[in-house]
Scaffold this motif. Sequence first.
Motif, PDB file in Angstrom:
ATOM      1  N   VAL A 268       0.854  -1.186   0.000  1.00 42.50           N
ATOM      2  CA  VAL A 268       0.000   0.000   0.000  1.00 42.50           C
ATOM      3  C   VAL A 268       0.888   1.234   0.000  1.00 42.50           C
ATOM      4  N   GLY A 269       0.626   2.146  -0.932  1.00 38.27           N
ATOM      5  CA  GLY A 269       1.337   3.414  -0.986  1.00 38.27           C
ATOM      6  C   GLY A 269       0.392   4.561  -0.725  1.00 38.27           C
ATOM      7  N   GLN A 270       0.939   5.675  -0.233  1.00 35.92           N
ATOM      8  CA  GLN A 270       0.109   6.844   0.009  1.00 35.92           C
ATOM      9  C   GLN A 270       0.695   8.043  -0.719  1.00 35.92           C
ATOM     10  N   GLY A 271      -0.168   8.983  -1.069  1.00 34.36           N
ATOM     11  CA  GLY A 271       0.264  10.202  -1.722  1.00 34.36           C
ATOM     12  C   GLY A 271      -0.508  11.395  -1.201  1.00 34.36           C
ATOM     13  N   PHE A 272       0.138  12.551  -1.193  1.00 31.83           N
ATOM     14  CA  PHE A 272      -0.509  13.783  -0.742  1.00 31.83           C
ATOM     15  C   PHE A 272      -0.017  14.920  -1.624  1.00 31.83           C
ATOM     16  N   ASP A 273      -0.932  15.809  -2.017  1.00 33.71           N
ATOM     17  CA  ASP A 273      -0.538  16.917  -2.873  1.00 33.71           C
ATOM     18  C   ASP A 273      -1.406  18.133  -2.575  1.00 33.71           C
ATOM     19  N   VAL A 274      -0.834  19.309  -2.799  1.00 32.53           N
ATOM     20  CA  VAL A 274      -1.517  20.587  -2.588  1.00 32.53           C
ATOM     21  C   VAL A 274      -1.190  21.507  -3.757  1.00 32.53           C
ATOM     22  N   HIS A 275      -2.191  22.224  -4.230  1.00 31.08           N
ATOM     23  CA  HIS A 275      -1.956  23.272  -5.221  1.00 31.08           C
ATOM     24  C   HIS A 275      -2.741  24.519  -4.842  1.00 31.08           C
ATOM     25  N   GLN A 276      -2.141  25.660  -5.106  1.00 32.52           N
ATOM     26  CA  GLN A 276      -2.748  26.949  -4.791  1.00 32.52           C
ATOM     27  C   GLN A 276      -3.821  27.305  -5.810  1.00 32.52           C
ATOM     28  N   VAL A 304      -4.449  18.065  -8.802  1.00 30.04           N
ATOM     29  CA  VAL A 304      -4.040  17.676  -7.458  1.00 30.04           C
ATOM     30  C   VAL A 304      -4.390  16.219  -7.151  1.00 30.04           C
ATOM     31  N   GLY A 305      -5.530  15.746  -7.658  1.00 23.16           N
ATOM     32  CA  GLY A 305      -5.944  14.375  -7.385  1.00 23.16           C
ATOM     33  C   GLY A 305      -5.056  13.351  -8.069  1.00 23.16           C
ATOM     34  N   ALA A 413      -5.229  16.970  -1.787  1.00 23.92           N
ATOM     35  CA  ALA A 413      -5.716  15.619  -2.105  1.00 23.92           C
ATOM     36  C   ALA A 413      -4.819  14.608  -1.430  1.00 23.92           C
ATOM     37  N   GLN A 414      -5.425  13.556  -0.953  1.00 20.47           N
ATOM     38  CA  GLN A 414      -4.650  12.427  -0.450  1.00 20.47           C
ATOM     39  C   GLN A 414      -5.156  11.164  -1.126  1.00 20.47           C
ATOM     40  N   ALA A 415      -4.242  10.216  -1.307  1.00 25.15           N
ATOM     41  CA  ALA A 415      -4.602   9.003  -2.053  1.00 25.15           C
ATOM     42  C   ALA A 415      -3.866   7.808  -1.478  1.00 25.15           C
ATOM     43  N   THR A 416      -4.476   6.660  -1.613  1.00 26.79           N
ATOM     44  CA  THR A 416      -3.813   5.387  -1.321  1.00 26.79           C
ATOM     45  C   THR A 416      -3.962   4.479  -2.531  1.00 26.79           C
TER      46      THR A 416
END
Length: 431
Positions: A268-276, A304-305, A413-416
């Motif tokens: 399982v991997g996780q990801g997180f991203d932010v954009h203005q 972002v997703g 956004a956060q994702a797994t």
Amino acid sequence: MGAERARFPRGAAAPVSLVPRATDGLVSAAMSDPSLSAPAPTVHVLIVAAGRGARFGGPLPKQYCSLAGQPVLRRTLTAFLAHPAVAGVRVVIHPDDRALYDAATDGLDLAEPVAGGATRQESVRNGLEAIAPAAPDLVLIHDAARPLISAGTVDRLIASLATHVAAIAAVPVRDTVKRAEGSRIADTVDRTHLWRAQTPQAFRFADILAAHRAAVGLDLTDDAAVAERAGHPVELVMGDEDNFKITTADDLARAEAAMMARLGDVRVGQGFDVHQLVPGDHCWINGIRIAHDQTLLGHSDADVGLHALTDAILGAISAGDIGQHFPPTDERWRGAASDKFLAHAGSLVKAKGGMIAHCDVTIICERPKIGPHRAAMAERIAEILGLSLDRVSVKATTTEKLGFTGRGEGIAAQATATVRLPFDLPAPGIA
């Protein structure tokens, strides 16, 4: 071509190979070792996919049904396309299945498919005639509905053709065999010399083409029978119990279980991203363009997703992050659609012999509203990654007007991603 064929002398076949021989794999080894003087034979594969699968039932022919998220035919094809000894793959299909074929093979490097005939034997002959202009040394003929073919079986068949005209994959009969009269046992059959034929069935190309041309109008049960009728001895090469033919719905379930057993390394991997958010007229979120009075700021399209999900997949396979693969300092990615990034991450999973089992993306923002677009987002992610829709989840939430997302300054956004890999990575070609 005549000089090349001299490398494969005709003549009597050696005794039947009851077990894999120590010389198995020499041909593929020669291909990778330039110090070996004999050039490697040219190998083409003919996949027979023209059947209608009457015993399978259901709305689709079995070769187009989903097996762990991909059509059976695609899994069969990718096994051969990944094998280093295979120079070309051709598929024989039913003319009515062209749309299904195109969808199942999208993106694969294949020649134009060949229309099948009224019988399997006619379909194979059509396919051989289509391959003939390429004049390969060897051809492997394989059923589309046997997706669990292993690289080792292919290696053994190719090696056998160095000293034999024809060879087939087969496994010995292990159960006691009874001959029946009606519903009663009439006799117990000696199973000592009984084998169950599989595919691929491998031949020197010119010999099997001539044999098929001479057998026009007959309805022989397999290509080995065509070779036998032409007087060619056929060598038995050890196959694989997993290389069974999908004939019923139960077989499809068995094949999926076998694939899952091979892909036992669950990560399982996780990801997180932010954009203005800045003034604009739209946002790209999860591959969907949403009309909005602001836009997301970034070097690419700032999705972002998809960025979070790309990082989640890369993390699951320990392949770094999106910035390593697509640096924001590289002008090639200025304004780029983020579906390219996600597709790349998915291709890395496939290159490791694995599959994406599930992915889940949560968008965190006050505006724009995600709910009306969730279904389209899930469909787009599934399309990019080649997954069935039930393997994709898209959700949204707010921070109750707290923080930068609550103030409308940006979107997070956060994702797994759940990925299945082989514990011991196989040679290319294992499904």
